[in-house]
Design a protein around this motif. Structure first.
Motif, short mmCIF file in Angstrom:
data_model
loop_
_atom_site.label_atom_id
_atom_site.label_comp_id
_atom_site.label_asym_id
_atom_site.label_seq_id
_atom_site.Cartn_x
_atom_site.Cartn_y
_atom_site.Cartn_z
N TYR A 221 0.82 -1.22 0.00
CA TYR A 221 0.00 0.00 0.00
C TYR A 221 0.85 1.27 0.00
O TYR A 221 1.98 1.29 0.51
CB TYR A 221 -0.93 -0.01 1.20
CG TYR A 221 -1.82 -1.22 1.23
CD1 TYR A 221 -2.79 -1.40 0.24
CD2 TYR A 221 -1.68 -2.20 2.21
CE1 TYR A 221 -3.60 -2.53 0.24
CE2 TYR A 221 -2.49 -3.33 2.21
CZ TYR A 221 -3.44 -3.49 1.22
OH TYR A 221 -4.24 -4.61 1.21
N ASP A 226 -2.26 0.63 5.31
CA ASP A 226 -3.52 1.33 5.09
C ASP A 226 -4.07 1.04 3.69
O ASP A 226 -3.72 1.72 2.72
CB ASP A 226 -3.31 2.84 5.26
CG ASP A 226 -4.60 3.64 5.09
OD1 ASP A 226 -5.68 3.01 4.94
OD2 ASP A 226 -4.53 4.89 5.09
N PRO A 227 -4.94 0.03 3.55
CA PRO A 227 -5.50 -0.30 2.23
C PRO A 227 -6.22 0.87 1.58
O PRO A 227 -6.27 0.96 0.35
CB PRO A 227 -6.46 -1.45 2.54
CG PRO A 227 -5.93 -2.05 3.80
CD PRO A 227 -5.40 -0.89 4.59
N SER A 228 -6.78 1.77 2.39
CA SER A 228 -7.53 2.89 1.82
C SER A 228 -6.63 3.87 1.09
O SER A 228 -7.11 4.68 0.29
CB SER A 228 -8.29 3.64 2.93
OG SER A 228 -7.38 4.27 3.82
N SER A 229 -5.32 3.80 1.30
CA SER A 229 -4.38 4.69 0.62
C SER A 229 -4.11 4.26 -0.81
O SER A 229 -3.48 4.98 -1.58
CB SER A 229 -3.06 4.78 1.40
OG SER A 229 -2.38 3.52 1.40
N GLY A 230 -4.55 3.06 -1.17
CA GLY A 230 -4.35 2.57 -2.53
C GLY A 230 -3.09 1.74 -2.65
O GLY A 230 -2.22 1.74 -1.78
#
Length: 670
Positions: A221, A226-230
Motif C-alpha cells: 500500500y 492502510d489499504p484505503s491509501s491505494g
C-alpha cells in the motif's frame, strides 16, 4: 522495379500527418532513445522480390540470408535503425543454442562472435557483413501500414514511408507478429487457461509460487498498513483464478550493458522520474533482505533481490502486442523511464544504504556502445507478443517430449520459462505471479507451427511469433531458435516458389533434405530420456495427475525417464502430511502392481507404499535411491488379487528424502 503511384495531394497529406504524429509522441527517456521514428517524408516507390522478410530480428536476418543462398531475391524490412533484434540490442551471451542443437547459419554466426562475452555492435557488424555478402536488400525504419491480399495470397505490403514491396512469399519475423495480424491470420495474446491444451504451466499461477519471489513480506500500500491509501504502481488486488487464462504476458525489460572503470557513463536521470515506482525497492532494502547483487556486463532481472523486484516492468506491457506505433512508443518510454530510473535511484536515493549506493555507482553505461542512444540499448526485450494460431500448436506436450511432431525443422532446448506477469496484493503483502522455470530436453519444432491455416494465408511463414501456447513459447523464445526457424522458413518459402505450391503443401522430405544439407539439426542425437506414454504401457495405469493428493506436492520433470508429463515430489518437507492415492477400476483377478519413479541420491530410501487388495492391506518399503528394476522406471510391489478396484497409497510419513510419485500400473497376471 521502382515506380511512383501516389498523387501529390495524398503525398502532402501523409507528410502532414506524420509530422503531427511526431509532435504527439512522448519525449525520450534519454536523448536519442526511441522505438518509433515517424517518417519525415513519404516517397512512393515499389520493389519486387521473390521473398520479403518483414522484421529485422535475428530470425529475419537469417531468413533473408538463406533466401539469397537459395537463389532467390530477398528484401529485409527492419522497423528500427538496426538489424539483429535482441542479439545486437542487449545480449552479450545466448541461452541455449549449443552446437548439439543449433547448426546452419546460426552456427556460422556464433562461430564468428562466440556465444558469450560478445559486444552487441560486433554482432550487428557480423550480421551486416553476412547480409551484404548474400546480396540482401535492407530497408530501415520500415513501419507496416497496409497488407494487400488476393484470396489467401499476400500480394504486397506497404510501409508508412511510401515503400511498397511485392513478393511471391512473405516471412513475418517480428517479435510481435505484426504482419500476420494485418494479413488476417488467427493469433492469441496472453495466457491460455490450462484446460485449453491440457497443460499445467500455462494459465494464471498461484501468487508467490514459482521462482524469484519476495524474500520478506513487503507492504503493497502507498501508506503502509492502510489499504484505503491505494496500491503502489502496477500492483493489482485480484490476480485471477489459478489455472484460468488472461491477457497478461511475461514482463519486458532492457538488457542493459553495464561496465566498470573510469571509462563509463554515470547512470542518467530519466526524463520522467517517479520515485513511487521504486518504493518497493526501498522497502526491500529497509526490510533487511539480502539484495543478492549479481550485476555483470549483461544484467538481467534476477541480478538483484533474486528477481523479486528489479528491472522487469511487471504489468506494464499488456497493451504492447496489439498496440499501434504510438501506443508502443508510450509503453517503450514508460519502460525506459522506469528502468533508467531504477539505476539512478539505486545510486542516488538516501533510502538506499550508502554502502550499496557505492557498489551500484561502481557500474555505469558504456561509452563505446549505443552512442546514438546515450549508452542505453535501443532494443526493448519483447519476451512475448502475439502468437499465431495454426493447425498445429506447440504446447507443453512438445516441450516435455510427450508429443513429437514428424515434420521437425529445428530444435528448441531452453526451459519452459516465464518471467512474472503480475504483482498481486495478498494478505497485506506483495506476491509475484507468473514465474515458471521447468527444465526440458531438446525437442523438435513442427513445420506446421510456422505455417498459417491454409484458409487464412498461403504464402506467409512465421518463424518467430509461431503457433504455440504461452508456456511453450516461453521455451522456444530464444534467439538461436529464432535464427534456426528463420533459415528453415526461407528454405520452405524458396521451395514453395520452385514447386509453385502453397507453403502448407511444401514436400517435407525435400525440405528436411535441404535443411540437413545446409547444416541444420532437426533431430536430437543426445540422450534425452524420452518420457513414457501411459497409454502405451502394458496393464492399467494411473498417472500422478489422476491421483488423489493430500498435502503440497510440487511438479517436476528434472530427472528422466518418467511417465507422462513428469512427476511430483514432496520437496522433502511436511513429513506425514502428504499422501497420493492411486485408484482405478479393475476386472476381478490377480495383478502385478508396479510403482514408477526416477531414482536419485536425494530420494527417500524408506518410502512406505500401501496396497489395498481383496485380502486386506500390505505395506511395502521402496528405496527410491535405487534404479528401478523393471524397464528402468518401475519397481514391482508384488502380485495381489483385486475385486473391482485397485488402490495404492503412497505416504511421506517418516521418510528420509524426497518422495517421488509418478505412476502406478496394474499388470494382469496370466
Amino acid at each position: 522495379m521502382h515506380k511512383t503511384f501516389l498523387p501529390a495531394v495524398l503525398l502532402l497529406i501523409s507528410v502532414v500527418a506524420s509530422h503531427g504524429l511526431a509532435q504527439t509522441l512522448p519525449e525520450p527517456a534519454v536523448e536519442g532513445l526511441r522505438y518509433y521514428y515517424p517518417p519525415e517524408k513519404v516517397e512512393p516507390r515499389e520493389i519486387e522480390a521473390d521473398i520479403c522478410v518483414y522484421g529485422g530480428t535475428s530470425g529475419g536476418v537469417v531468413a533473408a540470408i538463406q533466401a539469397r543462398r537459395m537463389g532467390k531475391s530477398a528484401v529485409l524490412l527492419s522497423f528500427g535503425k538496426h538489424v539483429g533484434g535482441l542479439t545486437t540490442g542487449g545480449l552479450s551471451h545466448t541461452d541455449g543454442g549449443g552446437a548439439d542443437v543449433c547448426g546452419g547459419i546460426a552456427r556460422e554466426f556464433y562461430n564468428q562472435i562466440g556465444q558469450s562475452h560478445f559486444k552487441p555492435s560486433d554482432a550487428e557488424d557480423v550480421y551486416k557483413k553476412m547480409l551484404a555478402e548474400a546480396g540482401v536488400e535492407v530497408h530501415y525504419l520500415a513501419h507496416l501500414d497496409k497488407v494487400t491480399k488476393q484470396g489467401t495470397q499476400i500480394t504486397s505490403i506497404s510501409m508508412e514511408n511510401g515503400l511498397v514491396v511485392k513478393a511471391k512469399q512473405f516471412i513475418d519475423a517480428t517479435y510481435e507478429g505484426d504482419l500476420l495480424a494485418r494479413a488476417g491470420v488467427s493469433y492469441a495474446v496472453g495466457r491460455e487457461a490450462n484446460n485449453v491444451y491440457d497443460e499445467t504451466y500455462d494459465g494464471i499461477r498461484q501468487p508467490g509460487t514459482g521462482g524469484h519471489n519476495f524474500p520478506k513480506a513487503i507492504d503493497p500500500y502507498v501508506k503502509p498498513g492502510d489499504p484505503s491509501s491505494g496500491l503502489l504502481p502496477r500492483i493489482v488486488a485480484d490476480g485471477g483464478v489459478p489455472g484460468e487464462g488472461d491477457k497478461a504476458i511475461q514482463a519486458y525489460c532492457f538488457r542493459m550493458r553495464l561496465v566498470k572503470g573510469e571509462d563509463r557513463l554515470p547512470f542518467p536521470k530519466p526524463n520522467v522520474y517517479d520515485t513511487q515506482q521504486y518504493e518497493v525497492l526501498a522497502r526491500l532494502f529497509e526490510s533487511g533482505a539480502d539484495p543478492r547483487m549479481g550485476w555483470s556486463i549483461d544484467t538481467n532481472n534476477h541480478h538483484l533481490f533474486n528477481g523479486a523486484y528489479f528491472i522487469d516492468f511487471v504489468g506494464g506491457n499488456t497493451d504492447w502486442p496489439e498496440g499501434d506505433w504510438k501506443t508502443r512508443e508510450q509503453i517503450y518510454q514508460d519502460h525506459a523511464n522506469y528502468q533508467i530510473g531504477v539505476m539512478y535511484y539505486l545510486t542516488h536515493s538516501p533510502r538506499i544504504p550508502s554502502e550499496w549506493r557505492e557498489k551500484f555507482a561502481a557500474f555505469g553505461l558504456p561509452t563505446d556502445e549505443y552512442r546514438d542512444t546515450s549508452g542505453w540499448t535501443h532494443e526493448l526485450y519483447i519476451r512475448e507478443g502475439r502468437r499465431m494460431l495454426s493447425d498445429y500448436v506447440m504446447t507443453q506436450e512438445n516441450c516435455q517430449g510427450y508429443e513429437v511432431p514428424e515434420d521437425s525443422i529445428g530444435l528448441a532446448s531452453y526451459n519452459m520459462d516465464s518471467h512474472h506477469c503480475q504483482m498481486v496484493a495478498v494478505d497485506g503483502a506483495i506476491r509475484n505471479e507468473g514465474n515458471v522455470e521447468i527444465r526440458v530436453s531438446p525437442y523438435p519444432i513442427a513445420y506446421r507451427a510456422i505455417t498459417p491455416k491454409s484458409s487464412e494465408c498461403t504464402n506467409l511463414l512465421v518463424p518467430v511469433a509461431l503457433s504455440s501456447s504461452h508456456i511453450a513459447f516461453g521455451s522456444i523464445r530464444m534467439e538461436p531458435v529464432f535464427m534456426i526457424l528463420g533459415q528453415s522458413a526461407a528454405t520452405a518459402a524458396s521451395q514453395a516458389i520452385d514447386d509453385k505450391v502453397n507453403v502448407q503443401n511444401v514436400q517435407y522430405d525435400q525440405l528436411a533434405k535441404r535443411l540437413l544439407e545446409d547444416g541444420q539439426i532437426i533431430q536430437y542425437k543426445g540422450a534425452s530420456g524420452v518420457p513414457v506414454s501411459l497409454a502405451k504401457l502394458k496393464g492399467i495405469g494411473v498417472d500422478d495427475r489422476d491421483a488423489k493428493l493430500t498435502g503440497e506436492w510440487e511438479e517436476s520433470n528434472h530427472i528422466r525417464p518418467f511417465v507422462g508429463r513428469g512427476y511430483r515430489h514432496d520437496k522433502n518437507e511436511a513429513k506425514g502430511e502428504c499422501t497420493a492415492t492411486f485408484t482405478t477400476k479393475l476386472k476381478p483377478g490377480e495383478y502385478e502392481v508396479r510403482l514408477a519413479y526416477s531414482a536419485n541420491g536425494n530420494r527417500a530410501s524408506n518410502l512406505p507404499v500401501t496396497i489395498k487388495y481383496v485380502g486386506g492391506e500390505q505395506k511395502v518399503i521402496v528405496n527410491q535411491r535405487e534404479k528401478p528394476s523393471v524397464d528402468e522406471i518401475f519397481v514391482s510391489l508384488g502380485n495381489f488379487r483385486f475385486d473391482k478396484q485397485g488402490e495404492v497409497v503412497v505416504s511421506n510419513e517418516g521418510t528420509n528424502g524426497h518422495v517421488i510419485i509418478d505412476a502406478v500400473v496394474f499388470v494382469p497376471v496370466e
